[in-house]
Design a protein around this motif. Sequence first.
Motif, PDB file in Angstrom:
ATOM      1  N   ASP A   1      -2.072  10.421  -8.207  1.00  0.00           N
ATOM      2  CA  ASP A   1      -0.784   9.771  -7.946  1.00  0.00           C
ATOM      3  C   ASP A   1      -0.929   8.288  -7.636  1.00  0.00           C
ATOM      4  O   ASP A   1       0.072   7.607  -7.385  1.00  0.00           O
ATOM      5  CB  ASP A   1      -0.063  10.467  -6.789  1.00  0.00           C
ATOM      6  N   GLY A   2      -2.153   7.781  -7.618  1.00  0.00           N
ATOM      7  CA  GLY A   2      -2.365   6.366  -7.370  1.00  0.00           C
ATOM      8  C   GLY A   2      -2.111   5.934  -5.941  1.00  0.00           C
ATOM      9  O   GLY A   2      -1.835   4.757  -5.685  1.00  0.00           O
ATOM     10  N   LEU A   3      -2.211   6.861  -4.985  1.00  0.00           N
ATOM     11  CA  LEU A   3      -2.010   6.490  -3.591  1.00  0.00           C
ATOM     12  C   LEU A   3      -3.137   5.573  -3.115  1.00  0.00           C
ATOM     13  O   LEU A   3      -4.269   5.657  -3.581  1.00  0.00           O
ATOM     14  CB  LEU A   3      -1.965   7.735  -2.701  1.00  0.00           C
ATOM     15  N   ASP A   4      -2.791   4.706  -2.170  1.00  0.00           N
ATOM     16  CA  ASP A   4      -3.807   3.881  -1.513  1.00  0.00           C
ATOM     17  C   ASP A   4      -4.371   4.568  -0.284  1.00  0.00           C
ATOM     18  O   ASP A   4      -5.514   4.305   0.101  1.00  0.00           O
ATOM     19  CB  ASP A   4      -3.209   2.538  -1.101  1.00  0.00           C
ATOM     20  N   ALA A   5      -3.559   5.436   0.343  1.00  0.00           N
ATOM     21  CA  ALA A   5      -3.995   6.082   1.586  1.00  0.00           C
ATOM     22  C   ALA A   5      -3.283   7.412   1.755  1.00  0.00           C
ATOM     23  O   ALA A   5      -2.148   7.593   1.294  1.00  0.00           O
ATOM     24  CB  ALA A   5      -3.722   5.173   2.785  1.00  0.00           C
ATOM     25  N   ILE A   6      -3.950   8.320   2.444  1.00  0.00           N
ATOM     26  CA  ILE A   6      -3.377   9.642   2.730  1.00  0.00           C
ATOM     27  C   ILE A   6      -3.899  10.122   4.072  1.00  0.00           C
ATOM     28  O   ILE A   6      -5.018   9.772   4.485  1.00  0.00           O
ATOM     29  CB  ILE A   6      -3.739  10.670   1.629  1.00  0.00           C
ATOM     30  N   ALA A   7      -3.091  10.898   4.775  1.00  0.00           N
ATOM     31  CA  ALA A   7      -3.528  11.588   5.992  1.00  0.00           C
ATOM     32  C   ALA A   7      -3.259  13.074   5.811  1.00  0.00           C
ATOM     33  O   ALA A   7      -2.159  13.459   5.400  1.00  0.00           O
ATOM     34  CB  ALA A   7      -2.781  11.061   7.211  1.00  0.00           C
TER      35      ALA A   7
ATOM     36  N   LEU B   1       0.839  -1.197   0.000  1.00  0.00           N
ATOM     37  CA  LEU B   1       0.000   0.000   0.000  1.00  0.00           C
ATOM     38  C   LEU B   1       0.871   1.243   0.000  1.00  0.00           C
ATOM     39  O   LEU B   1       1.866   1.311   0.731  1.00  0.00           O
ATOM     40  CB  LEU B   1      -0.924   0.005   1.225  1.00  0.00           C
ATOM     41  N   VAL B   2       0.494   2.228  -0.812  1.00  0.00           N
ATOM     42  CA  VAL B   2       1.239   3.473  -0.931  1.00  0.00           C
ATOM     43  C   VAL B   2       0.563   4.537  -0.071  1.00  0.00           C
ATOM     44  O   VAL B   2      -0.592   4.901  -0.312  1.00  0.00           O
ATOM     45  CB  VAL B   2       1.315   3.941  -2.397  1.00  0.00           C
ATOM     46  N   LEU B   3       1.298   5.039   0.922  1.00  0.00           N
ATOM     47  CA  LEU B   3       0.745   5.971   1.912  1.00  0.00           C
ATOM     48  C   LEU B   3       1.566   7.251   1.963  1.00  0.00           C
ATOM     49  O   LEU B   3       2.790   7.200   2.026  1.00  0.00           O
ATOM     50  CB  LEU B   3       0.752   5.306   3.300  1.00  0.00           C
ATOM     51  N   ASP B   4       0.878   8.388   1.943  1.00  0.00           N
ATOM     52  CA  ASP B   4       1.503   9.668   2.297  1.00  0.00           C
ATOM     53  C   ASP B   4       0.891  10.102   3.623  1.00  0.00           C
ATOM     54  O   ASP B   4      -0.252  10.560   3.673  1.00  0.00           O
ATOM     55  CB  ASP B   4       1.256  10.733   1.224  1.00  0.00           C
ATOM     56  N   PRO B   5       1.630   9.975   4.736  1.00  0.00           N
ATOM     57  CA  PRO B   5       1.045  10.190   6.057  1.00  0.00           C
ATOM     58  C   PRO B   5       1.218  11.590   6.631  1.00  0.00           C
ATOM     59  O   PRO B   5       0.976  11.797   7.821  1.00  0.00           O
ATOM     60  CB  PRO B   5       1.811   9.179   6.907  1.00  0.00           C
ATOM     61  N   HIS B   6       1.644  12.559   5.801  1.00  0.00           N
ATOM     62  CA  HIS B   6       1.946  13.885   6.341  1.00  0.00           C
ATOM     63  C   HIS B   6       1.718  14.932   5.251  1.00  0.00           C
ATOM     64  O   HIS B   6       2.567  15.147   4.381  1.00  0.00           O
ATOM     65  CB  HIS B   6       3.405  13.911   6.830  1.00  0.00           C
TER      66      HIS B   6
ATOM     67  N   VAL C   1      -8.700   7.528   3.564  1.00  0.00           N
ATOM     68  CA  VAL C   1      -8.361   8.810   4.188  1.00  0.00           C
ATOM     69  C   VAL C   1      -8.220   8.565   5.682  1.00  0.00           C
ATOM     70  O   VAL C   1      -9.187   8.178   6.350  1.00  0.00           O
ATOM     71  CB  VAL C   1      -9.407   9.892   3.886  1.00  0.00           C
ATOM     72  N   ILE C   2      -7.015   8.783   6.191  1.00  0.00           N
ATOM     73  CA  ILE C   2      -6.695   8.472   7.585  1.00  0.00           C
ATOM     74  C   ILE C   2      -6.831   9.732   8.435  1.00  0.00           C
ATOM     75  O   ILE C   2      -6.206  10.752   8.134  1.00  0.00           O
ATOM     76  CB  ILE C   2      -5.258   7.929   7.703  1.00  0.00           C
ATOM     77  N   PRO C   3      -7.622   9.711   9.495  1.00  0.00           N
ATOM     78  CA  PRO C   3      -7.694  10.883  10.367  1.00  0.00           C
ATOM     79  C   PRO C   3      -6.390  11.069  11.128  1.00  0.00           C
ATOM     80  O   PRO C   3      -5.831  10.120  11.679  1.00  0.00           O
ATOM     81  CB  PRO C   3      -8.846  10.552  11.320  1.00  0.00           C
ATOM     82  N   GLY C   4      -5.892  12.308  11.123  1.00  0.00           N
ATOM     83  CA  GLY C   4      -4.619  12.578  11.792  1.00  0.00           C
ATOM     84  C   GLY C   4      -4.469  14.043  12.138  1.00  0.00           C
ATOM     85  O   GLY C   4      -5.299  14.884  11.783  1.00  0.00           O
ATOM     86  N   ALA C   5      -3.396  14.349  12.846  1.00  0.00           N
ATOM     87  CA  ALA C   5      -3.086  15.727  13.237  1.00  0.00           C
ATOM     88  C   ALA C   5      -1.611  15.811  13.565  1.00  0.00           C
ATOM     89  O   ALA C   5      -0.968  14.803  13.872  1.00  0.00           O
ATOM     90  CB  ALA C   5      -3.920  16.159  14.438  1.00  0.00           C
TER      91      ALA C   5
END
Length: 403
Positions: free
Chosen positions: A73-79, A46-51, A116-120
Amino acid sequence: MIRLLSSVTISIFIGQLSFGHGSASKHAPDEARKIDFPDTAHHKTLVLDPHTHSVFSDGHVWPRIRISEAIRDGLDAIAITEHLEYQPHINDIPHPDRNKSYEEAASSAKYSNLLVIPGAEITRSLPASHMNALFIQDANKLLSVPETEASYTPNEFSSQAKAWPPQNAVDAANEQGAFLFWNHAWWRTDYPNGIPEVSDFHKRNIEAGLLHGIEIANGKHYSEDAFQIALDNNLTLIGASDVHDLIDWDYEPHKGGHRPVTLVFANEKSTDSLKEALFDRRTVVWFKNSLIGRDAHLYPLLEASLSIKGATYRYSEILAVTIVNTSDCDFQLRNLSPYGLHERTAVFTVPQHSSQTLQVRTGTKVESISLEFEVLNAYTAPNQTATLTLESTVTSLPSKPNP
């Protein structure tokens, strides 16, 4: 200063703006810029951009633009991890509920396959510095600012928010089951020499199981010192864009660039599985065409990406070996085998999603071939590259008939 945009960037930006009032999920992945790595033998990649950031803190785009970029960009997940304490647009976009950015992003992506990952982002000076919390349930509980009848200025708000002890924010995030990682540890604002140190604050939280990862690549920067800190402290390796402007401005994917990402090896594509894999440290970082990870996770990815798809003697005793690359990385290989290469040097590149045919001087014909390579842009520790062995049986074409 006026920033001049290329016609390509303008057209991309206009395309993104078309999703300002609708679902960004209508935008399909762009095959020319899609980040694509194969699944490994035992996990989905899985391709993740976490920030990332939007106008709900100090970013410069609406959350839906972040979703549109991620899909292209074909991401699987982002925060989208807004600074809780930085609110430079607080007078223009008042939002007492700090979950608003996530809600906007999640609404935009609801008809897509993007997670879509909830984050802060918890934002402090040393010894805490900056930390991202992912998989939170309520961002408001990671922040404490006294209520006032008069509106805060951005500076007043930041000052009040940072007065709340950072340990309180860390504890509040962990109470929600969050995954926490230390951001851009090498920043010169914290360490003018660019060499990060693990503070007592970080040591306590790592030992207590409250700090779980560390960025080793952020934006256009990589830190081998942060990589070593991760190895020494058993932290998850994280790579992220930390984008504030457009991805197209900062990383120029239309020119072959890419955002840094975290490749996560999960059991399935789901939020729960992604979270489990991050806590289990099953990641590799992709940064500027380099792959960086622990042996246990990097080698399965290399083995899934590179293989021999043909080894044949073509009318001579020089073996033609075709190496296929099924990943987005242009692999730079150096031959370590006892066999020499014909008509090329020992160092060569196998381009992304392509192949390279080598002429291998085996001396006499062999029935099978085993070739060892140093992967010059794959790292298992600071300044330590991976080696990979590729094997195949050999076939021979019929002898070339005499004229």
